[in-house]
Design an enzyme around this catalytic site. Structure first.
Site, PDB file in Angstrom:
ATOM      1  N   HIS A 103       1.015  -1.445   0.126  1.00  0.00           N
ATOM      2  CA  HIS A 103       0.093   0.160  -0.330  1.00  0.00           C
ATOM      3  C   HIS A 103       1.087   1.188  -0.103  1.00  0.00           C
ATOM      4  CE1 HIS A 103      -2.054   3.494   2.262  1.00  0.00           C
ATOM      5  NE2 HIS A 103      -2.662   2.978   1.871  1.00  0.00           N
ATOM      6  N   SER A 104       0.560   2.193  -0.718  1.00  0.00           N
ATOM      7  CA  SER A 104       0.639   3.665  -0.858  1.00  0.00           C
ATOM      8  C   SER A 104       2.764   3.308  -0.754  1.00  0.00           C
ATOM      9  CB  SER A 104       0.838   3.935   0.888  1.00  0.00           C
ATOM     10  OG  SER A 104       1.188   5.466   0.038  1.00  0.00           O
TER      11      SER A 104
END
Length: 337
Positions: A124-125
């Protein structure tokens, strides 16, 4: 390590915290040795096969996946780790900058310790960017990569000026990191708001405790207050150094399957045309470039994991074909509570 978890269970203003993250699927706290200390994390069952390496975002920790992983394929393990300086993992040595390459080095230390020939990613991210970049650097080493609201490295405007400013501030934040004094402390409500606020109020207040558990400790000098335990040097960013031309060219060599899930309420953190230029190449070169939009904020996987779980499981079902019988958990990794 588990002191704050006990405290959180007793806090009436943290909804559902007594269930923590293990109410649907078992996991074990783990520790992997690295030259500067250890990498901490959670290994979600099964334990006897090579898992999917699961990487969180900048200044978050592996608790960000506590609501998502229990929804995913129970036949595949997930090893969610805290990056250096995050969560329960060791900080980098004094005087060392958290450069982007240090995260790549960490992944390789994990790979060598686990004796993995290949890696599967869920990120994520920042974790998505790391997953993408590792696939770009080692296209023959990656089974597949799943990137949640973060994939290609971003091109920062005025990157030279940003680097100069970051390097000037490094001494200041190094002093904070080495200080024997506690960082500033806050009430739990203030902490929750500080966790929720970034990226346009990305984390719903009711789910902030999943990130707080590994990121906050009770103050010894201000009873009833808490402080952030992550390394202050992280605030300076990672100093990415790729050009758009390099990323476009490298995308031509990325043949491994990649799934990119874009939150409609998230940001691009760069000129968005840069992202779509690379995506257009991936759609032609990857054996399966699965790109999908979902409603939600940057932390949609934490707020509404059901919106991404089906997409992830379908992608894994198509590409989980490599042999995972070697590379399972090593008993000495397990942290005894």
């Amino acid at each position: 390590m588990f002191q704050f978890r006990t405290i959180l269970k007793k806090c009436h203003n943290l909804k559902g915290v007594a269930q923590l993250s293990s109410y649907q699927r078992q996991f074990k706290e783990i520790s992997i040795p690295v030259p500067w200390g250890h990498i901490a994390g959670k290994w979600w069952e099964p334990y006897d096969v090579r898992p999917i390496l699961t990487l969180h975002g900048w200044q978050d920790n592996c608790g960000t996946f506590d609501r998502l992983v229990p929804m995913l394929d129970k036949n595949v393990g997930f090893l969610a780790v805290d990056h250096p300086g995050h969560g329960f993992s060791s900080r980098l040595p004094s005087g060392v900058y958290y450069h982007f390459s240090n995260y790549m080095i960490t992944i390789n230390f994990i790979r060598h310790f686990m004796n993995w020939d290949h890696i599967s990613f869920l990120g994520h991210s920042l974790g998505g960017i790391l997953s993408y970049t590792y696939s770009m650097l080692y296209p023959d080493r990656v089974d597949f990569a799943i990137c949640l609201d973060g994939a290609k490295p971003m091109i920062r405007p005025n990157s030279i000026k940003y680097m100069a400013k970051a390097l000037d501030l490094f001494h200041k934040y190094s002093e904070f990191a080495d200080s024997p004094h506690e960082p500033p402390s806050y009430t739990l409500d203030e902490i929750k708001k500080k966790v929720s606020m970034p990226n346009k109020n990305s984390v719903d207040l009711e789910y902030t405790h999943f990130l707080m558990e590994r990121n906050v400790a009770p103050s010894k000098t201000h009873p009833g207050k808490y402080y952030f335990t992550r390394d202050p040097r992280l605030k300076l960013g990672e100093l990415l150094s790729y050009s758009q031309d390099e990323l476009v060219q490298s995308a031509h060599d990325m043949t491994s399957p990649i799934c990119i899930i874009k939150a409609k309420g998230g940001s691009y953190y760069e000129i968005k045309e840069n992202f779509y230029e690379v995506l257009d190449v991936l759609k032609r070169t990857s054996r399966d470039c699965d790109f999908q939009y979902v409603e939600g904020t940057h932390h949609v996987h934490l707020n509404h994991p059901e919106r991404v779980a089906g997409i992830i499981d379908s992608f894994i079902a198509r590409h989980n074909v490599a042999d995972r019988t070697t590379g399972g958990m090593v008993e000495k990794m397990v942290v005894q509570a």
